[in-house]
Design an enzyme around this catalytic site. Structure first.
Site, mmCIF file in Angstrom:
data_model
loop_
_atom_site.group_PDB
_atom_site.id
_atom_site.type_symbol
_atom_site.label_atom_id
_atom_site.label_comp_id
_atom_site.label_asym_id
_atom_site.label_seq_id
_atom_site.Cartn_x
_atom_site.Cartn_y
_atom_site.Cartn_z
ATOM 1 C CG ASP A 1 42.351 35.097 32.561
ATOM 2 O OD1 ASP A 1 43.295 34.619 31.667
ATOM 3 O OD2 ASP A 1 41.604 34.999 32.239
ATOM 4 C CG ASP B 1 41.504 42.855 47.886
ATOM 5 O OD1 ASP B 1 42.752 42.920 47.726
ATOM 6 O OD2 ASP B 1 40.871 44.134 48.532
ATOM 7 C CE1 TYR C 1 39.917 27.914 40.241
ATOM 8 C CE2 TYR C 1 41.574 28.366 39.055
ATOM 9 C CZ TYR C 1 40.484 28.117 39.586
ATOM 10 O OH TYR C 1 40.545 29.254 39.249
ATOM 11 C CG ASP D 1 42.027 31.404 36.531
ATOM 12 O OD1 ASP D 1 42.682 31.247 35.306
ATOM 13 O OD2 ASP D 1 41.720 30.196 36.938
ATOM 14 C CE LYS E 1 41.103 39.560 49.402
ATOM 15 N NZ LYS E 1 40.936 40.948 50.095
#
Ligand code: NAD
Length: 368
Positions: free
Chosen positions: A253, A225, A142, A249, A192
């Protein structure tokens, strides 16, 4: 001794409504526990833009740097959707996070027993769940450069850059290990590393911080993942999860929804210790300004109330008072009180935002 200081930035939409209930609780601590907070207020987001043409003034920014903790409601709303990117309400929040250097975002996912039926997962999967996601908040994709939309040949290309330095990874890893020591002593780091160099560095640095400084904490690594799948399959296997800005993020959530409603979820964003030893800190509910219900007395104030409980615990060393406040919330829910967002199909009548706040205060009274 000076009183602990708090800057309240209620913001837009339901922000001021839920913050009004936190004010009742702050007043309760002053009246019944002899803890007076030095409270100041300011504007952030759309309301600051309306008043000053900017989502956060320099004065409010400076005040945020001085106080022991900032408590924020929510920012944004459809009225501001077409503003230039540089003055959008969210820029006020991003500026606070960036300039206070709040690099560790703590998002607990805790399932109150009274709400276990409310989750979309089976009751035995979520009942008693208590995990903490630590998301790196001030770096990563970001913020990385280069970024932008560029012309390339006869088409445009959108670019964002994932970038982490060793020191950025080290400090957030330390936050996670410190937290784990105060909880169940386990950290799972997610990245990852199989496909991203930044993930490979993340894994190496977290392992090094562990081996050199926190060998007593149990550390595991998981691809993000796979972590997302495990969060849905059996979330109770985790204690503290530490991950980067983007994965954090998404994962936080997803974890949030394990517990039912956005209206229940608090968060803390912590930075480096100040001269008084307290970390720079901003506490806020996870939810946004909920324009669809703003001004109707329907908002659930519990996320904001639990954010204040986190402030008591992490900024003011008032862990037993934080426990007291969380137990008061648990009691109110166990007694069957529900705001509209927590209603099932059993015909229970919802209570309003202020009725929920009053009930928490009454439960605090009963705890004395
Ligand atoms: P939202 O969190 O505001 O609302 C999503 C849904 O959850 C809505 O149906 C809303 O009514 C409900 N909800 C949220 N909080 C609730 C509460 N406390 N009690 C009961 N119901 C609640 O997300 P959104 O609709 O995507 O965004 C609305 C605005 O908020 C946008 O402008 C967005 O940019 C902004 N936003 C701000 C923040 C923040 O301030 N940190 C976070 C997310 C979104």
């Amino acid at each position: 001794m000076t009183n602990p200081s708090l800057l309240i930035l209620a913001g837009d939409g339901i922000g001021p409504e839920v913050m009004a209930e936190v004010r009742k609780i702050i007043d309760w601590f002053g009246a019944k526990r002899g803890v007076s907070f030095d409270v100041s207020e300011g504007l952030v987001g759309g309301c600051a833009y309306d008043a000053h043409g900017t989502p956060l003034t320099d004065e409010t920014m400076a005040r945020a740097q001085e106080v022991d903790a900032v408590l924020l409601g929510a920012v944004g709303g459809p009225k501001y959707d077409n503003l230039d990117f540089s003055v959008k309400p969210e820029r006020g929040l991003l500026r606070l996070r960036k300039e206070m250097d709040l690099y560790a975002n703590l998002r607990p996912a805790q399932c109150f027993n009274a709400l276990a039926d409310f989750s979309s997962l089976k009751k035995d999967v979520v009942a008693g769940l208590d995990i903490m996601i630590v998301r790196e908040l001030t770096s990563g994709i970001y913020f990385g450069e280069p970024r932008g939309i560029f012309e390339e040949g006869n088409e445009r290309v959108g670019i964002n850059t994932q970038r982490y330095t060793e020191s950025e990874i080290e400090r957030v890893a330390r936050s996670a290990f410190e937290l784990a020591r105060r909880r169940n002593n386990r950290v799972c780091s997610m990245e990852k590393a199989n496909v991203m160099e930044s993930g490979l560095l993340w894994r190496e640095v977290v392992q090094k911080v562990h081996d050199e400084e926190y060998p007593d904490v149990e550390l595991s690594h998981m691809y993000a993942d796979a972590g997302a799948m495990q969060l849905c399959r059996w979330p109770k296997q985790f204690d503290v999860i530490v991950t980067d800005n983007l994965f954090g993020d998404l994962l936080s959530d997803a974890a949030a929804m394990l517990t039912g409603s956005l209206g229940m979820l608090p968060s803390a964003s912590l930075g480096a210790p100040m001269a008084n030893g307290r970390p720079k800190a901003l506490y806020e509910p996870v939810h946004g300004s909920a324009p669809d219900i703003a001004g109707q007395g329907k908002a659930n104030p519990i996320a904001c109330i639990l954010s204040f409980a986190m402030a008591l615990r992490y900024s003011f060393d008032m862990g037993s008072d934080a426990d007291r406040l969380e137990k008061a919330v648990e009691k109110v829910l166990a007694d069957g009180l529900r705001t509209a967002d927590l209603l099932g199909e059993d015909g229970v009548q919802p209570v309003s935002t202020s009725e929920m706040g009053d009930a928490v205060v009454a439960a605090l009274d009963a705890s004395l």
